[in-house]
Design an enzyme around this catalytic site. Sequence first.
Site, PDB file in Angstrom:
ATOM      1  N   LYS A 202     -33.812  28.858  31.804  1.00  0.00           N
ATOM      2  CA  LYS A 202     -34.154  30.138  32.451  1.00  0.00           C
ATOM      3  C   LYS A 202     -34.472  31.208  31.390  1.00  0.00           C
ATOM      4  O   LYS A 202     -35.393  32.008  31.547  1.00  0.00           O
ATOM      5  CB  LYS A 202     -32.982  30.590  33.345  1.00  0.00           C
ATOM      6  CG  LYS A 202     -33.120  31.971  33.941  1.00  0.00           C
ATOM      7  CD  LYS A 202     -34.196  32.069  35.020  1.00  0.00           C
ATOM      8  CE  LYS A 202     -34.309  33.507  35.520  1.00  0.00           C
ATOM      9  NZ  LYS A 202     -35.332  33.674  36.540  1.00  0.00           N
TER      10      LYS A 202
ATOM     11  N   LYS B 276     -31.863  42.605  31.636  1.00  0.00           N
ATOM     12  CA  LYS B 276     -30.614  41.827  31.655  1.00  0.00           C
ATOM     13  C   LYS B 276     -30.849  40.429  31.082  1.00  0.00           C
ATOM     14  O   LYS B 276     -30.088  39.938  30.243  1.00  0.00           O
ATOM     15  CB  LYS B 276     -30.115  41.781  33.102  1.00  0.00           C
ATOM     16  CG  LYS B 276     -28.819  41.075  33.332  1.00  0.00           C
ATOM     17  CD  LYS B 276     -28.941  39.659  33.805  1.00  0.00           C
ATOM     18  CE  LYS B 276     -29.586  39.510  35.160  1.00  0.00           C
ATOM     19  NZ  LYS B 276     -29.618  38.122  35.637  1.00  0.00           N
TER      20      LYS B 276
ATOM     21  N   SER C 183     -28.509  34.014  37.170  1.00  0.00           N
ATOM     22  CA  SER C 183     -29.022  33.950  35.791  1.00  0.00           C
ATOM     23  C   SER C 183     -28.009  34.659  34.898  1.00  0.00           C
ATOM     24  O   SER C 183     -27.902  35.891  34.949  1.00  0.00           O
ATOM     25  CB  SER C 183     -30.365  34.664  35.681  1.00  0.00           C
ATOM     26  OG  SER C 183     -31.289  34.135  36.586  1.00  0.00           O
TER      27      SER C 183
END
Length: 297
Positions: A173, A241, A99
């Site tokens: 995502k 993150k 990701s």
Amino acid sequence: MEKIDKIGFIGLGIMGKPMAKNLLKAGKSLVVFDVVDSALSEVVAAGAERGTSPAAVAAAAPLVLTMLPNSPHVREVVCGKDGILSSARPGQILVDMSSIAPLVSRELCALLEAKGADMLDAPVSGGQEKAENGTLAIMVGGKEEIYGKVKDVLDLMGKSNYVAGIGAGQIAKLVNQTLVGINIAAVAEGMSLARKAGVDPEKVFNAVRGGLAGSQCLEDKAPRMFEGRYNPGFRINLHIKDLSNVQETSRALHLSMPLVAQVMEMMQNLAADGHETLDHGALGLFYEKLNNISLKK
Ligand code: NAD
């Protein structure tokens, strides 16, 4: 393109290790690499060939999968010393399942295409358990004809869905992480109202779960809040993150995302309190501290 007789796999952490093992179980021939020797040795013991660098893995395999923490790690593995780029050749395919920031996927894809190679971004949702069971949700960006060539391999690790061109898997995502983060915060905020009003939050959970407010987040996270059970799962520091990548992307697009900003501050506050390795359901702890209440039964 070269026949896919061998698959390279780089990044054998919480997610990459079980994903690589599932490919081995399906009878695929694998060459693997990780900077952590114990992780590498475990997958080699399961039947993979030991790779010595990303370049060596790419030289040995026409298809390379990467499952690394974030953009800088993927950039290093592709462009760094002994990186994939130095062995990239026409017909070779990189599928980055980490990701990372969508803009970085696009940048790396352009570098690989300049060498005649191709790249897909294919981040996943589902966590360690779904990685082990081979039931991840895989969101794919890139050229559709390249996806057609690797779909069978991806579907050994879960269910893949083609979204659009390069970077679109990462956008999907980021949308996923936006929905999940805000949904968990909403669960904690709603349950806080129940507690403060003197109504048992678990009774409220049972009353609302079958209606429009029902969700997988409610089902997984509300019971964690009632039990104070915050072992990961999906860690706060990984969600920070991902939200950081959401904000980097939304800033570049001049898009306002006020709810993401709020959830990011809540998660940073939890990290400041030393909770960064807890499950993101620990947003319940943020609301407990904010309102001086307990969500536990
Ligand atoms: P992890 O930190 O457990 O694993 C990453 C692996 O990459 C480690 O083994 C590390 O040694 C290796 N690595 C780092 N730099 C390297 C380099 N330069 N060369 C070779 N290997 C290198 O992370 P993870 O939990 O497996 O997550 C991987 C990705 O999947 C992340 O982007 C994460 O956001 C995403 N993800 C994680 C989960 C989850 O529940 N853990 C769920 C969905 C998606």
